[in-house]
Scaffold this motif. Structure first.
Motif, PDB file in Angstrom:
ATOM      1  N   GLU A 103       0.864  -1.116   0.075  1.00 33.10           N
ATOM      2  CA  GLU A 103      -0.043  -0.095   0.032  1.00 33.10           C
ATOM      3  C   GLU A 103       0.781   1.205   0.065  1.00 33.10           C
ATOM      4  O   GLU A 103       1.681   1.533   0.891  1.00 33.10           O
ATOM      5  CB  GLU A 103      -0.925   0.128   1.196  1.00 33.10           C
ATOM      6  N   MET A 104       0.789   2.065  -1.042  1.00 34.84           N
ATOM      7  CA  MET A 104       1.638   3.317  -1.167  1.00 34.84           C
ATOM      8  C   MET A 104       0.816   4.454  -1.075  1.00 34.84           C
ATOM      9  O   MET A 104      -0.626   4.502  -1.491  1.00 34.84           O
ATOM     10  CB  MET A 104       2.050   3.282  -2.759  1.00 34.84           C
ATOM     11  N   GLU A 105       1.206   5.287  -0.082  1.00 34.15           N
ATOM     12  CA  GLU A 105       0.281   6.415   0.174  1.00 34.15           C
ATOM     13  C   GLU A 105       1.083   7.515  -0.400  1.00 34.15           C
ATOM     14  O   GLU A 105       2.176   8.023   0.124  1.00 34.15           O
ATOM     15  CB  GLU A 105      -0.029   6.677   1.618  1.00 34.15           C
ATOM     16  N   VAL A 106       0.644   8.390  -1.091  1.00 37.91           N
ATOM     17  CA  VAL A 106       0.960   9.516  -1.950  1.00 37.91           C
ATOM     18  C   VAL A 106       0.417  10.778  -1.531  1.00 37.91           C
ATOM     19  O   VAL A 106      -0.825  10.917  -2.163  1.00 37.91           O
ATOM     20  CB  VAL A 106       1.379   9.347  -3.246  1.00 37.91           C
ATOM     21  N   GLU A 107       0.713  11.776  -0.732  1.00 36.48           N
ATOM     22  CA  GLU A 107       0.070  13.099  -0.655  1.00 36.48           C
ATOM     23  C   GLU A 107      -1.497  12.908  -0.124  1.00 36.48           C
ATOM     24  O   GLU A 107      -2.395  13.396  -0.373  1.00 36.48           O
ATOM     25  CB  GLU A 107      -0.044  13.787  -1.884  1.00 36.48           C
ATOM     26  N   GLY A 108      -1.490  11.794   0.800  1.00 38.25           N
ATOM     27  CA  GLY A 108      -2.753  11.521   1.389  1.00 38.25           C
ATOM     28  C   GLY A 108      -3.591  10.399   0.531  1.00 38.25           C
ATOM     29  O   GLY A 108      -4.613   9.849   1.015  1.00 38.25           O
ATOM     30  N   GLU A 109      -3.318  10.113  -0.591  1.00 35.28           N
ATOM     31  CA  GLU A 109      -4.119   9.225  -1.415  1.00 35.28           C
ATOM     32  C   GLU A 109      -3.455   7.838  -1.554  1.00 35.28           C
ATOM     33  O   GLU A 109      -2.206   7.828  -1.592  1.00 35.28           O
ATOM     34  CB  GLU A 109      -4.026   9.688  -2.789  1.00 35.28           C
ATOM     35  N   LYS A 110      -4.244   6.806  -1.199  1.00 32.88           N
ATOM     36  CA  LYS A 110      -3.669   5.374  -1.140  1.00 32.88           C
ATOM     37  C   LYS A 110      -4.037   4.600  -2.469  1.00 32.88           C
ATOM     38  O   LYS A 110      -4.949   4.793  -2.886  1.00 32.88           O
ATOM     39  CB  LYS A 110      -4.295   4.509  -0.077  1.00 32.88           C
ATOM     40  N   VAL A 111      -3.180   3.609  -2.900  1.00 28.31           N
ATOM     41  CA  VAL A 111      -3.098   2.651  -3.970  1.00 28.31           C
ATOM     42  C   VAL A 111      -2.411   1.408  -3.587  1.00 28.31           C
ATOM     43  O   VAL A 111      -1.376   1.619  -2.670  1.00 28.31           O
ATOM     44  CB  VAL A 111      -2.489   3.481  -5.182  1.00 28.31           C
ATOM     45  N   LEU A 112      -2.930   0.365  -3.667  1.00 26.25           N
ATOM     46  CA  LEU A 112      -2.501  -0.914  -3.658  1.00 26.25           C
ATOM     47  C   LEU A 112      -1.760  -1.445  -4.839  1.00 26.25           C
ATOM     48  O   LEU A 112      -2.247  -1.454  -5.884  1.00 26.25           O
ATOM     49  CB  LEU A 112      -3.709  -2.160  -3.132  1.00 26.25           C
ATOM     50  N   MET A 113      -0.364  -1.567  -4.654  1.00 24.61           N
ATOM     51  CA  MET A 113       0.361  -2.088  -5.581  1.00 24.61           C
ATOM     52  C   MET A 113       0.704  -3.424  -5.579  1.00 24.61           C
ATOM     53  O   MET A 113       0.729  -3.933  -4.551  1.00 24.61           O
ATOM     54  CB  MET A 113       1.885  -1.097  -5.576  1.00 24.61           C
ATOM     55  N   LYS A 114       0.550  -4.138  -6.878  1.00 30.42           N
ATOM     56  CA  LYS A 114       0.911  -5.448  -6.879  1.00 30.42           C
ATOM     57  C   LYS A 114       2.317  -5.922  -8.017  1.00 30.42           C
ATOM     58  O   LYS A 114       2.666  -4.848  -8.329  1.00 30.42           O
ATOM     59  CB  LYS A 114      -0.216  -6.252  -7.554  1.00 30.42           C
ATOM     60  N   PRO A 115       2.861  -6.926  -7.921  1.00 29.02           N
ATOM     61  CA  PRO A 115       3.724  -7.406  -8.645  1.00 29.02           C
ATOM     62  C   PRO A 115       3.695  -7.066 -10.071  1.00 29.02           C
ATOM     63  O   PRO A 115       2.652  -7.153 -10.553  1.00 29.02           O
ATOM     64  CB  PRO A 115       3.968  -9.002  -8.523  1.00 29.02           C
ATOM     65  N   GLY A 116       4.730  -6.288 -10.640  1.00 26.11           N
ATOM     66  CA  GLY A 116       4.557  -5.682 -11.759  1.00 26.11           C
ATOM     67  C   GLY A 116       4.169  -4.326 -11.869  1.00 26.11           C
ATOM     68  O   GLY A 116       4.382  -3.541 -13.063  1.00 26.11           O
ATOM     69  N   ASP A 117       3.591  -3.551 -10.800  1.00 27.70           N
ATOM     70  CA  ASP A 117       3.271  -2.284 -10.838  1.00 27.70           C
ATOM     71  C   ASP A 117       4.381  -1.162 -10.794  1.00 27.70           C
ATOM     72  O   ASP A 117       5.297  -1.613  -9.958  1.00 27.70           O
ATOM     73  CB  ASP A 117       2.277  -2.078  -9.890  1.00 27.70           C
ATOM     74  N   VAL A 118       4.473  -0.031 -11.443  1.00 29.38           N
ATOM     75  CA  VAL A 118       5.425   0.895 -11.304  1.00 29.38           C
ATOM     76  C   VAL A 118       4.776   2.271 -10.875  1.00 29.38           C
ATOM     77  O   VAL A 118       3.631   2.509 -11.302  1.00 29.38           O
ATOM     78  CB  VAL A 118       6.091   0.914 -12.669  1.00 29.38           C
ATOM     79  N   LEU A 119       5.542   2.893  -9.977  1.00 30.54           N
ATOM     80  CA  LEU A 119       4.840   4.114  -9.649  1.00 30.54           C
ATOM     81  C   LEU A 119       6.049   5.306  -9.444  1.00 30.54           C
ATOM     82  O   LEU A 119       7.217   4.763  -8.856  1.00 30.54           O
ATOM     83  CB  LEU A 119       4.451   3.861  -7.955  1.00 30.54           C
ATOM     84  N   ILE A 120       5.811   6.325 -10.043  1.00 27.44           N
ATOM     85  CA  ILE A 120       6.852   7.433 -10.373  1.00 27.44           C
ATOM     86  C   ILE A 120       6.637   8.311  -9.192  1.00 27.44           C
ATOM     87  O   ILE A 120       5.489   9.025  -8.901  1.00 27.44           O
ATOM     88  CB  ILE A 120       7.014   7.960 -11.669  1.00 27.44           C
ATOM     89  N   MET A 121       7.652   8.805  -8.331  1.00 29.59           N
ATOM     90  CA  MET A 121       7.706   9.666  -7.334  1.00 29.59           C
ATOM     91  C   MET A 121       8.393  11.076  -7.454  1.00 29.59           C
ATOM     92  O   MET A 121       9.465  10.982  -7.411  1.00 29.59           O
ATOM     93  CB  MET A 121       7.818   8.930  -5.981  1.00 29.59           C
ATOM     94  N   GLU A 122       7.726  12.022  -7.752  1.00 34.68           N
ATOM     95  CA  GLU A 122       8.434  13.124  -7.988  1.00 34.68           C
ATOM     96  C   GLU A 122       8.754  13.658  -6.889  1.00 34.68           C
ATOM     97  O   GLU A 122       8.501  13.285  -5.673  1.00 34.68           O
ATOM     98  CB  GLU A 122       7.263  14.165  -8.629  1.00 34.68           C
ATOM     99  N   GLN A 123       9.880  14.567  -6.769  1.00 31.48           N
ATOM    100  CA  GLN A 123      10.390  15.453  -5.648  1.00 31.48           C
ATOM    101  C   GLN A 123       9.383  16.172  -4.989  1.00 31.48           C
ATOM    102  O   GLN A 123       8.720  16.605  -5.252  1.00 31.48           O
ATOM    103  CB  GLN A 123      11.562  16.268  -6.156  1.00 31.48           C
ATOM    104  N   GLY A 124       9.596  16.220  -3.632  1.00 33.27           N
ATOM    105  CA  GLY A 124       8.617  16.931  -2.830  1.00 33.27           C
ATOM    106  C   GLY A 124       7.307  16.114  -2.420  1.00 33.27           C
ATOM    107  O   GLY A 124       6.404  16.717  -1.380  1.00 33.27           O
ATOM    108  N   LYS A 125       7.029  15.024  -2.979  1.00 31.94           N
ATOM    109  CA  LYS A 125       5.773  14.145  -2.738  1.00 31.94           C
ATOM    110  C   LYS A 125       6.001  13.705  -1.511  1.00 31.94           C
ATOM    111  O   LYS A 125       6.823  12.829  -1.366  1.00 31.94           O
ATOM    112  CB  LYS A 125       5.555  13.391  -3.923  1.00 31.94           C
ATOM    113  N   LYS A 126       4.925  13.760  -0.565  1.00 31.84           N
ATOM    114  CA  LYS A 126       5.150  13.061   0.775  1.00 31.84           C
ATOM    115  C   LYS A 126       4.508  11.488   0.612  1.00 31.84           C
ATOM    116  O   LYS A 126       3.468  11.373  -0.083  1.00 31.84           O
ATOM    117  CB  LYS A 126       3.891  13.760   1.963  1.00 31.84           C
ATOM    118  N   HIS A 127       5.178  10.525   0.971  1.00 33.96           N
ATOM    119  CA  HIS A 127       5.006   9.281   0.640  1.00 33.96           C
ATOM    120  C   HIS A 127       5.234   8.360   1.947  1.00 33.96           C
ATOM    121  O   HIS A 127       6.234   8.575   2.319  1.00 33.96           O
ATOM    122  CB  HIS A 127       5.303   8.704  -0.592  1.00 33.96           C
ATOM    123  N   LYS A 128       4.675   7.182   1.746  1.00 38.63           N
ATOM    124  CA  LYS A 128       4.908   6.244   2.783  1.00 38.63           C
ATOM    125  C   LYS A 128       4.394   4.805   1.991  1.00 38.63           C
ATOM    126  O   LYS A 128       3.638   4.962   1.377  1.00 38.63           O
ATOM    127  CB  LYS A 128       4.194   6.322   4.469  1.00 38.63           C
TER     128      LYS A 128
END
Length: 133
Positions: free
Chosen positions: A61-86
């Motif tokens: 579960e990736m949370e970016v700027e308060g929005e959550k998305v469930l990532m599975k094998p094969g998924d790619v997520l690009i994280m720009e500078q300054g974006k709060k994430h966990k």
């Protein structure tokens, strides 16, 4: 002479994550992140570092700027500078590949002193260890 070596192991035991730094030079960084089930890399951001995450194993579960998305094998997520994430490993341990700009510990900004200390203090770094995969 050709020299082979293992990635540098950076064990962040307090947050349940071990990083294997394949390369970390001014031009780019490549890591394998092993995140234990139920553990979270705490909320943070980078002023300089741009990251791309690729899920190899597990659900994350990736949370970016308060929005959550469930990532599975094969998924790619690009994280720009300054974006709060966990991110949190669900159901099983997760393996995440990180491709980014050069990693500098001082470019990781956490939203709590407690989380900063957990992520950055008492880190064990090893160059020689049994390969876990």
């Amino acid at each position: 002479m050709i020299e082979l070596k293992k990635p540098l192991m950076v064990d962040r035991t307090q947050i349940g994550m071990t990083e294997y730094w394949v390369v970390n030079i001014p031009q780019y960084c490549g890591k394998i992140l092993y995140l234990k089930k139920g553990h979270t890399c705490p909320l943070h951001y980078h002023k300089e570092k741009h990251e791309t995450f690729f899920i190899w194993k597990g659900k994350v579960e990736m949370e970016v700027e308060g929005e959550k998305v469930l990532m599975k094998p094969g998924d790619v997520l690009i994280m720009e500078q300054g974006k709060k994430h966990k991110f949190t490993a669900f159901e099983e341990d997760a393996i995440i590949f990180e491709f980014s700009g050069e990693h500098k510990e001082e470019d990781s900004y956490f939203f709590s002193q407690e989380y900063k200390e957990k992520a950055l203090k008492n880190v064990v770094v090893k160059e020689d260890y049994p390969w876990p995969f």
